[in-house]
Design a protein around this motif. Structure first.
Motif, mmCIF file in Angstrom:
data_model
loop_
_atom_site.group_PDB
_atom_site.id
_atom_site.type_symbol
_atom_site.label_atom_id
_atom_site.label_comp_id
_atom_site.label_asym_id
_atom_site.label_seq_id
_atom_site.Cartn_x
_atom_site.Cartn_y
_atom_site.Cartn_z
ATOM 1 N N LEU A 179 0.731 -1.091 -0.156
ATOM 2 C CA LEU A 179 -0.084 0.126 0.077
ATOM 3 C C LEU A 179 0.786 1.345 0.123
ATOM 4 O O LEU A 179 1.765 1.426 0.924
ATOM 5 N N ARG A 180 0.707 2.266 -1.029
ATOM 6 C CA ARG A 180 1.507 3.336 -1.011
ATOM 7 C C ARG A 180 0.581 4.461 -1.312
ATOM 8 O O ARG A 180 -0.690 4.388 -1.861
ATOM 9 N N GLY A 181 1.042 5.687 -1.241
ATOM 10 C CA GLY A 181 0.274 6.851 -1.417
ATOM 11 C C GLY A 181 0.816 7.291 -2.728
ATOM 12 O O GLY A 181 2.114 7.653 -3.095
ATOM 13 N N TYR A 182 0.052 7.914 -3.371
ATOM 14 C CA TYR A 182 0.213 8.456 -4.792
ATOM 15 C C TYR A 182 -0.344 10.010 -5.091
ATOM 16 O O TYR A 182 -1.215 10.121 -4.239
ATOM 17 N N TRP A 183 0.288 10.952 -5.468
ATOM 18 C CA TRP A 183 0.046 12.171 -5.711
ATOM 19 C C TRP A 183 -0.009 12.707 -7.291
ATOM 20 O O TRP A 183 0.547 12.236 -8.021
#
Length: 122
Positions: free
Chosen positions: A108-112
């Motif tokens: 699980l990763r955060g993307y912008w």
């Protein structure tokens, strides 16, 4: 990887409305929470609103009753309807998504997104 692209920013007078859109694209991914953050000059980036895949929402106190976040899971889209805009809402608005992607080993990763400018001024 997951790519996020925002649209819908611009210049609006106080009391006006804008609708931001953000679309996610990529290969082999699944999105959990999506949200909108904003950053005004000289200030830290802050959460504006977030929405889970199940539709639960969370808003910053400063925008409650004026902004509405929604999403279309089938299209991997998230929207931010902004009403009764105030000069203090002026900022760059960023789309964010927490997602699992094959390219990241399904962690699980955060993307912008790249951000879209919203300016509220008369």
């Amino acid at each position: 990887q997951v790519q996020l692209v925002e649209s819908g920013g611009g210049l609006v007078q106080p009391g006006g409305s804008l609708r931001l859109s953000c679309g996610a694209s990529g290969t082999s991914f699944s999105i959990n929470t999506m949200g909108w953050y904003r950053q005004a000059p000289g200030k830290q980036r802050e959460l504006v609103a977030a929405i889970t895949s199940g539709g639960s929402t969370n808003y910053a106190d400063s925008v409650k009753g004026r902004f509405t976040i929604s999403r279309d899971n089938a299209k991997n889209m998230v929207y931010l309807q902004m009403n009764s805009l105030k000069p203090e809402d002026t900022a760059v608005y960023y789309c964010n998504a927490d997602a699992w992607a094959r390219a990241s080993g399904w962690s699980l990763r955060g993307y912008w997104g790249q951000g879209t400018q919203v300016t509220v001024s008369s």
